[in-house]
Design an enzyme around this catalytic site. Structure first.
Site, PDB file in Angstrom:
ATOM      1  N   ASN A 115       0.859  -1.186   0.000  1.00 25.94           N
ATOM      2  CA  ASN A 115       0.000   0.000   0.000  1.00 25.94           C
ATOM      3  C   ASN A 115       0.899   1.240   0.000  1.00 25.94           C
ATOM      4  OD1 ASN A 115      -1.369   2.284   1.124  1.00 25.94           O
ATOM      5  ND2 ASN A 115      -3.032   0.945   1.756  1.00 25.94           N
ATOM      6  N   HIS A 117       1.074   6.242   1.891  1.00 25.78           N
ATOM      7  CA  HIS A 117       1.828   7.204   2.707  1.00 25.78           C
ATOM      8  C   HIS A 117       2.993   7.847   1.969  1.00 25.78           C
ATOM      9  CE1 HIS A 117      -0.976   6.624   5.786  1.00 25.78           C
ATOM     10  NE2 HIS A 117      -0.708   5.340   5.913  1.00 25.78           N
ATOM     11  N   HIS A 160      -5.614   3.608  -1.385  1.00 29.39           N
ATOM     12  CA  HIS A 160      -6.920   3.937  -0.807  1.00 29.39           C
ATOM     13  C   HIS A 160      -7.295   5.356  -1.222  1.00 29.39           C
ATOM     14  CE1 HIS A 160      -9.468   4.105   3.181  1.00 29.39           C
ATOM     15  NE2 HIS A 160     -10.164   4.424   2.104  1.00 29.39           N
ATOM     16  N   ARG A 175      -9.429   8.011  -0.437  1.00 31.00           N
ATOM     17  CA  ARG A 175     -10.356   8.402   0.636  1.00 31.00           C
ATOM     18  C   ARG A 175     -11.226   9.555   0.185  1.00 31.00           C
ATOM     19  NH1 ARG A 175      -8.589   6.290   5.895  1.00 31.00           N
ATOM     20  NH2 ARG A 175     -10.301   7.514   6.716  1.00 31.00           N
ATOM     21  N   ARG A 201      -6.928  12.680   1.481  1.00 30.06           N
ATOM     22  CA  ARG A 201      -5.809  13.120   2.320  1.00 30.06           C
ATOM     23  C   ARG A 201      -4.473  12.590   1.819  1.00 30.06           C
ATOM     24  NH1 ARG A 201      -7.054   9.758   7.838  1.00 30.06           N
ATOM     25  NH2 ARG A 201      -9.044  10.807   7.607  1.00 30.06           N
ATOM     26  N   GLU A 206      -8.690   0.528  -2.637  1.00 28.89           N
ATOM     27  CA  GLU A 206      -9.519   0.513  -1.424  1.00 28.89           C
ATOM     28  C   GLU A 206     -10.420   1.741  -1.470  1.00 28.89           C
ATOM     29  OE1 GLU A 206      -6.862   0.682   1.856  1.00 28.89           O
ATOM     30  OE2 GLU A 206      -6.036  -1.294   1.494  1.00 28.89           O
ATOM     31  N   THR A 252      -8.042   3.370   8.822  1.00 28.04           N
ATOM     32  CA  THR A 252      -9.270   2.571   8.785  1.00 28.04           C
ATOM     33  C   THR A 252      -9.426   1.794  10.086  1.00 28.04           C
ATOM     34  OG1 THR A 252      -8.781   2.330   6.450  1.00 28.04           O
ATOM     35  CG2 THR A 252     -10.586   1.007   7.326  1.00 28.04           C
ATOM     36  N   GLU A 311     -10.752  -9.582   3.194  1.00 29.80           N
ATOM     37  CA  GLU A 311      -9.502  -9.166   3.834  1.00 29.80           C
ATOM     38  C   GLU A 311      -9.786  -9.029   5.319  1.00 29.80           C
ATOM     39  OE1 GLU A 311      -7.345  -5.870   2.171  1.00 29.80           O
ATOM     40  OE2 GLU A 311      -6.208  -5.584   4.029  1.00 29.80           O
ATOM     41  N   HIS A 355      -3.510  -4.598   7.917  1.00 30.51           N
ATOM     42  CA  HIS A 355      -3.634  -3.475   8.840  1.00 30.51           C
ATOM     43  C   HIS A 355      -2.728  -3.639  10.051  1.00 30.51           C
ATOM     44  CE1 HIS A 355      -5.074   0.088  10.803  1.00 30.51           C
ATOM     45  NE2 HIS A 355      -5.645   0.398   9.661  1.00 30.51           N
TER      46      HIS A 355
HETATM   47  N1  PXP Z   1      -5.755  -3.105   4.238  1.00 25.25           N
HETATM   48  C1  PXP Z   1      -6.730  -2.180   4.323  1.00 25.25           C
HETATM   49  C2  PXP Z   1      -8.101  -2.551   3.875  1.00 25.25           C
HETATM   50  C3  PXP Z   1      -6.463  -0.876   4.784  1.00 25.25           C
HETATM   51  O1  PXP Z   1      -7.441   0.035   4.848  1.00 25.25           O
HETATM   52  C4  PXP Z   1      -5.137  -0.554   5.144  1.00 25.25           C
HETATM   53  C5  PXP Z   1      -4.802   0.831   5.609  1.00 25.25           C
HETATM   54  O2  PXP Z   1      -5.089   1.737   4.606  1.00 25.25           O
HETATM   55  C6  PXP Z   1      -4.154  -1.545   5.024  1.00 25.25           C
HETATM   56  C7  PXP Z   1      -4.497  -2.826   4.589  1.00 25.25           C
HETATM   57  C8  PXP Z   1      -2.718  -1.294   5.320  1.00 25.25           C
HETATM   58  O3  PXP Z   1      -2.519  -1.030   6.671  1.00 25.25           O
HETATM   59  P1  PXP Z   1      -1.083  -0.547   7.157  1.00 25.25           P
HETATM   60  O4  PXP Z   1      -0.812   0.763   6.491  1.00 25.25           O
HETATM   61  O5  PXP Z   1      -1.247  -0.441   8.645  1.00 25.25           O
HETATM   62  O6  PXP Z   1      -0.106  -1.598   6.733  1.00 25.25           O
END
Ligand code: PXP
Length: 241
Positions: free
Chosen positions: A8, A11, A44, A46, A50, A71, A102, A152, A188
């Site tokens: 992901n 960030h 994601h 959003r 952001r 996402e 999330t 998931e 997550h």
């Molecule tokens: N999976 C989903 C559905 C999420 O919403 C997120 C956070 O955006 C993640 C995985 C990844 O989480 P992390 O950034 O804590 O690894």
């Protein structure tokens, strides 16, 4: 069993947006992740934009050669965007503007009609649908009934308190999902340390990991951070039954 590691890259966009610059570019980051062996890219979009923005989603679609997992909340606005972007997979997630990230899984029971409609629309466009849910038996069963192809499992509770009880909740939910014919992903809060125990769970075929990889990338570079996370996941997989 081959396990998919999806990175992901939200960030990377968080850092870009902090200064309103064009760098660092999440699309370039996605390319580096793929070159380092990531099996897919997750982003994601959003409601408040952001981090990832609409233009990023379109550029990712044009660039990603592995799998693009978008996402999003199950809103009309996001459904229309997904139909235009055409990611390989959409993961429906709950979204509240004031949250830091999330928090919690999708309220599939409470949003039954909305979720069912979103799944039908996305599947009609040829997009695979995954639901981000708490590791809970009733939610697993209902998700399948509504047409989800993948679940998931939210690993946030386990990452907060890595107890045998939380791991067992994940194991039971993953096994049930698999038995019902669904693919099982997890994500997550996962890090190189806590992912190992989760990767030992037999029926998980995919991880979505973001924050910890981007944080590691500050120290060791993004390609190395992806390779290190892959190694941690594979360490857990090697310890399966
Ligand atoms: N999976 C989903 C559905 C999420 O919403 C997120 C956070 O955006 C993640 C995985 C990844 O989480 P992390 O950034 O804590 O690894």
């Amino acid at each position: 069993m081959a396990i998919r590691l999806h990175i992901n890259i939200d960030h990377v966009a968080t850092i870009r947006n902090a200064r309103g610059t064009r760098y660092p570019d999440p699309v370039f980051a996605a390319q580096l992740c793929e070159q380092a062996g990531a099996d897919g890219i997750t982003a994601h979009l959003r409601e408040d934009r952001r981090h990832i923005r609409d233009e990023d989603m379109h550029r990712l679609r044009a660039s990603v050669t592995t799998l693009l997992n978008m996402e999003m909340a199950a809103t009309e606005e996001m459904l229309a965007i997904a139909e235009r972007v055409r990611p390989d997979v959409v993961t429906l997630v709950p979204e509240r503007r004031e949250e830091r990230t999330t928090e919690g899984g999708l309220d599939v029971q409470g949003m039954r009609g909305v979720v069912e409609n979103a799944i039908a629309r996305l599947r009609a466009t040829g997009i695979k649908v995954s639901l981000f849910i708490a590791p809970d038996e009733a939610t697993v069963r209902l998700s399948r009934e509504l047409g989800a192809q993948q679940l998931e499992l939210h690993t946030g509770d386990y990452c907060h308190a890595p107890t045998a009880h939380e791991l067992e909740r994940l194991r039971v939910a993953a096994a049930l999902s698999h038995a019902l014919g669904l693919e099982v992903a997890a994500g997550h809060g996962l890090t190189r340390q806590n992912v190992i125990e989760v990767a030992r769970l037999e029926t998980i075929v995919e991880f979505n990991i973001g924050h910890a990889v981007i944080a590691d990338a500050l120290m060791v570079g993004l390609p190395q951070a992806v390779r290190d996370m892959h190694a941690a996941v594979n360490r857990g997989v090697a310890q399966r039954g």
